[in-house]
Design a protein around this motif. Structure first.
Motif, short mmCIF file in Angstrom:
data_model
loop_
_atom_site.label_atom_id
_atom_site.label_comp_id
_atom_site.label_asym_id
_atom_site.label_seq_id
_atom_site.Cartn_x
_atom_site.Cartn_y
_atom_site.Cartn_z
N UNK A 188 0.31 12.91 2.97
CA UNK A 188 -0.57 11.81 2.20
C UNK A 188 -1.33 11.06 3.16
N UNK A 189 -2.34 10.89 2.46
CA UNK A 189 -3.52 10.11 3.38
C UNK A 189 -2.89 8.88 4.03
N UNK A 190 -3.65 8.26 5.18
CA UNK A 190 -3.19 6.95 5.54
C UNK A 190 -3.14 5.97 4.68
N UNK A 191 -2.25 5.08 4.41
CA UNK A 191 -1.75 4.26 3.39
C UNK A 191 -1.38 2.76 4.12
N UNK A 192 -2.13 1.78 3.72
CA UNK A 192 -1.71 0.28 3.83
C UNK A 192 -1.68 -0.37 2.85
N UNK A 193 -0.52 -1.30 2.80
CA UNK A 193 -0.22 -2.11 1.71
C UNK A 193 -0.55 -3.47 2.00
#
Length: 189
Positions: free
Chosen positions: A112-117
């Motif tokens: 998965x690509x880098x993900x920030x919530x």
């Protein structure tokens, strides 16, 4: 600072953060695992160019399905698929979340690509999963991402709920287009 299991439980118990349904067995020393929900959207292989600055029917670029009804999803080699979390989360204004693929799935070659919530986000999280060099079958309910909560140095001034396109999303919400164009000539001055 990354929240520990105690810190995460304290935020939830005080009603400052939401993870529903919350299963304490998915809590680890530095985060919580989130599970795969029912919906998915496959990226179609088509030659039509998508202009992200114009209004187009984005649906024609995806094939939607339901893991719960279909008994799972086989992600083909190097295929891109959107999945969502079973859990609905609400992030307070003094935290952000980093989302990482579970190690076992990464060791199978999924990515998965880098993900920030962002602070202030509320909803189910949609994650792009990229296939391995061999087909991999996933099913709804499998823990697939590790959710790491990081405390900010101060609460945000403008939270995600003010400007967020995906606030309140349930299931797969496709990308919002058109994307605004900013005059780069003005930016050079």
């Amino acid at each position: 600072m990354i929240l520990s299991d105690r810190g995460i439980k304290a935020y939830i118990q005080r009603g400052l953060m939401k993870i529903e349904p919350f299963d304490e067995s998915l809590l680890s020393e530095n985060g919580v695992d989130l599970r795969i929900g029912c919906e998915y959207a496959r990226f179609k292989r088509i030659n039509k160019v998508l202009d992200v600055t114009s209004e187009e029917d984005i649906e024609e670029y995806y094939e939607r399905g339901d893991l719960c009804k279909e008994g799972g999803l086989v992600i083909k080699p190097y295929e891109h698929v959107l999945l969502h979390t079973l859990e609905v989360v609400r992030i307070p204004y003094d935290l952000v979340a980093l989302v990482n693929l579970k190690s076992t799935l990464a060791r199978l070659g999924l990515y998965i690509p880098p993900t920030v919530v962002d602070a202030g986000f509320e909803g189910q999280i949609v994650i792009e999963v990229i296939g391995s060099s061999f087909p991999v079958k996933l099913k709804a309910g499998i823990p697939f991402v590790h959710f790491i909560l990081v405390r900010l140095d101060s609460p945000v001034e403008r939270d995600y709920s003010v400007r967020g396109h995906y606030q309140g999303q349930r299931g797969i919400k496709l990308p919002k287009i058109p994307i605004s164009i900013y005059d780069i000539r003005e930016a050079k001055n």
